[in-house]
Design a protein around this motif. Structure first.
Motif, PDB file in Angstrom:
ATOM      1  N   UNK A 147      10.333  75.855  31.760  1.00 55.40           N
ATOM      2  CA  UNK A 147       9.534  74.573  31.961  1.00 55.40           C
ATOM      3  C   UNK A 147      10.257  73.294  31.805  1.00 55.40           C
ATOM      4  N   UNK A 148      11.478  73.628  30.918  1.00 55.77           N
ATOM      5  CA  UNK A 148      12.404  72.531  30.502  1.00 55.77           C
ATOM      6  C   UNK A 148      13.032  71.773  31.925  1.00 55.77           C
ATOM      7  N   UNK A 149      13.187  72.775  32.623  1.00 52.85           N
ATOM      8  CA  UNK A 149      13.858  72.302  33.856  1.00 52.85           C
ATOM      9  C   UNK A 149      12.976  71.274  34.672  1.00 52.85           C
ATOM     10  N   UNK A 150      11.595  71.593  34.689  1.00 50.62           N
ATOM     11  CA  UNK A 150      10.737  70.618  35.180  1.00 50.62           C
ATOM     12  C   UNK A 150      10.760  69.174  34.746  1.00 50.62           C
ATOM     13  N   UNK A 151      10.667  69.240  33.174  1.00 50.57           N
ATOM     14  CA  UNK A 151      10.921  68.174  32.516  1.00 50.57           C
ATOM     15  C   UNK A 151      12.165  67.353  32.425  1.00 50.57           C
ATOM     16  N   UNK A 152      13.217  68.268  32.469  1.00 52.11           N
ATOM     17  CA  UNK A 152      14.392  67.489  32.918  1.00 52.11           C
ATOM     18  C   UNK A 152      14.451  66.773  33.950  1.00 52.11           C
ATOM     19  N   UNK A 198       2.776  67.247  44.036  1.00 55.04           N
ATOM     20  CA  UNK A 198       1.431  67.035  43.061  1.00 55.04           C
ATOM     21  C   UNK A 198       1.381  68.141  41.958  1.00 55.04           C
ATOM     22  N   UNK A 199       1.688  69.251  42.368  1.00 56.30           N
ATOM     23  CA  UNK A 199       1.600  70.284  41.249  1.00 56.30           C
ATOM     24  C   UNK A 199       2.820  70.419  40.148  1.00 56.30           C
ATOM     25  N   UNK A 200       3.947  69.922  40.678  1.00 56.95           N
ATOM     26  CA  UNK A 200       4.855  69.780  39.689  1.00 56.95           C
ATOM     27  C   UNK A 200       4.552  68.661  38.846  1.00 56.95           C
ATOM     28  N   UNK A 201       4.008  67.430  39.279  1.00 60.72           N
ATOM     29  CA  UNK A 201       3.637  66.321  38.314  1.00 60.72           C
ATOM     30  C   UNK A 201       2.547  66.721  37.414  1.00 60.72           C
ATOM     31  N   UNK A 202       1.599  67.662  37.950  1.00 59.64           N
ATOM     32  CA  UNK A 202       0.485  68.324  37.008  1.00 59.64           C
ATOM     33  C   UNK A 202       1.188  69.108  35.926  1.00 59.64           C
ATOM     34  N   UNK A 203       1.991  69.821  36.231  1.00 55.59           N
ATOM     35  CA  UNK A 203       2.637  70.848  35.264  1.00 55.59           C
ATOM     36  C   UNK A 203       3.304  69.763  34.400  1.00 55.59           C
ATOM     37  N   UNK A 204       4.291  68.759  34.644  1.00 61.80           N
ATOM     38  CA  UNK A 204       4.866  67.965  33.925  1.00 61.80           C
ATOM     39  C   UNK A 204       4.119  67.145  33.051  1.00 61.80           C
ATOM     40  N   UNK A 205       2.899  66.782  33.309  1.00 59.23           N
ATOM     41  CA  UNK A 205       1.797  66.070  32.694  1.00 59.23           C
ATOM     42  C   UNK A 205       1.462  66.958  31.481  1.00 59.23           C
ATOM     43  N   UNK A 206       1.157  68.313  31.943  1.00 65.49           N
ATOM     44  CA  UNK A 206       0.710  69.062  30.930  1.00 65.49           C
ATOM     45  C   UNK A 206       1.862  69.600  29.715  1.00 65.49           C
ATOM     46  N   UNK A 207       2.863  69.463  30.020  1.00 63.89           N
ATOM     47  CA  UNK A 207       4.123  70.207  28.904  1.00 63.89           C
ATOM     48  C   UNK A 207       4.670  68.860  28.133  1.00 63.89           C
ATOM     49  N   UNK A 208       4.212  67.578  28.595  1.00 63.41           N
ATOM     50  CA  UNK A 208       5.148  66.691  27.898  1.00 63.41           C
ATOM     51  C   UNK A 208       3.779  65.822  27.221  1.00 63.41           C
ATOM     52  N   UNK A 209       4.113  65.723  26.005  1.00 58.68           N
ATOM     53  CA  UNK A 209       2.862  64.997  24.993  1.00 58.68           C
ATOM     54  C   UNK A 209       2.992  63.462  25.460  1.00 58.68           C
ATOM     55  N   UNK A 210       4.076  62.798  25.847  1.00 59.07           N
ATOM     56  CA  UNK A 210       4.077  61.268  25.879  1.00 59.07           C
ATOM     57  C   UNK A 210       3.178  61.188  27.359  1.00 59.07           C
ATOM     58  N   UNK A 211       3.575  61.925  28.452  1.00 56.62           N
ATOM     59  CA  UNK A 211       3.003  61.674  29.755  1.00 56.62           C
ATOM     60  C   UNK A 211       1.472  61.959  29.378  1.00 56.62           C
ATOM     61  N   UNK A 212       1.089  62.846  28.665  1.00 57.61           N
ATOM     62  CA  UNK A 212      -0.388  63.305  28.530  1.00 57.61           C
ATOM     63  C   UNK A 212      -1.117  62.041  27.931  1.00 57.61           C
ATOM     64  N   UNK A 213      -0.429  61.360  26.844  1.00 63.50           N
ATOM     65  CA  UNK A 213      -1.107  60.438  26.248  1.00 63.50           C
ATOM     66  C   UNK A 213      -1.274  58.953  27.183  1.00 63.50           C
ATOM     67  N   UNK A 214      -0.131  59.046  27.995  1.00 59.59           N
ATOM     68  CA  UNK A 214      -0.133  57.845  29.252  1.00 59.59           C
ATOM     69  C   UNK A 214      -1.424  58.169  30.036  1.00 59.59           C
ATOM     70  N   UNK A 215      -1.753  59.335  30.174  1.00 55.71           N
ATOM     71  CA  UNK A 215      -2.479  59.697  31.215  1.00 55.71           C
ATOM     72  C   UNK A 215      -4.005  59.568  30.716  1.00 55.71           C
ATOM     73  N   UNK A 216      -4.021  59.802  29.482  1.00 59.02           N
ATOM     74  CA  UNK A 216      -5.474  59.384  28.672  1.00 59.02           C
ATOM     75  C   UNK A 216      -5.675  58.022  28.716  1.00 59.02           C
ATOM     76  N   UNK A 217      -4.432  57.215  28.305  1.00 57.44           N
ATOM     77  CA  UNK A 217      -4.834  55.722  28.345  1.00 57.44           C
ATOM     78  C   UNK A 217      -5.210  55.111  29.878  1.00 57.44           C
ATOM     79  N   UNK A 218      -4.605  55.700  30.802  1.00 59.58           N
ATOM     80  CA  UNK A 218      -4.944  55.010  32.128  1.00 59.58           C
ATOM     81  C   UNK A 218      -6.487  55.615  32.440  1.00 59.58           C
TER      82      UNK A 218
END
Length: 76
Positions: free
Chosen positions: A1-6, A54-74
């Motif tokens: 999964x680090x490849x997707x994040x990278x 779309x699925x890649x973005x969803x996976x990225x949002x679930x494996x990175x805390x920073x993007x998850x907090x952005x999603x919650x703020x949004x």
């Protein structure tokens, strides 16, 4: 999964191709293995561009805390 994040981080940083210690072929193989494992396409591949699906973005949002907090703020 680090490849997707990278991949997403590289895209956000203006495609800095000097980052990463893996050969492009090795990255492609790892991404394809993840796509098989999850049963979804993680990247949209074009002639000159590769971006997260779309699925890649969803996976990225679930494996990175920073993007998850952005999603919650949004959502507020």
């Amino acid at each position: 999964m680090s490849v997707v994040t990278s991949r997403q981080q590289q895209r956000q940083a203006g495609r800095d191709r000097t980052k990463g210690a893996c050969a492009p072929g090795a990255v492609s193989q790892q991404i394809r293995a993840l796509e098989v494992h999850f049963g979804v396409r993680l990247l949209d591949r074009g002639n000159r561009e590769v971006r997260l699906s779309t699925d890649g973005l969803r996976l990225y949002a679930n494996i990175t805390p920073r993007s998850s907090s952005r999603r919650r703020r949004a959502a507020l």
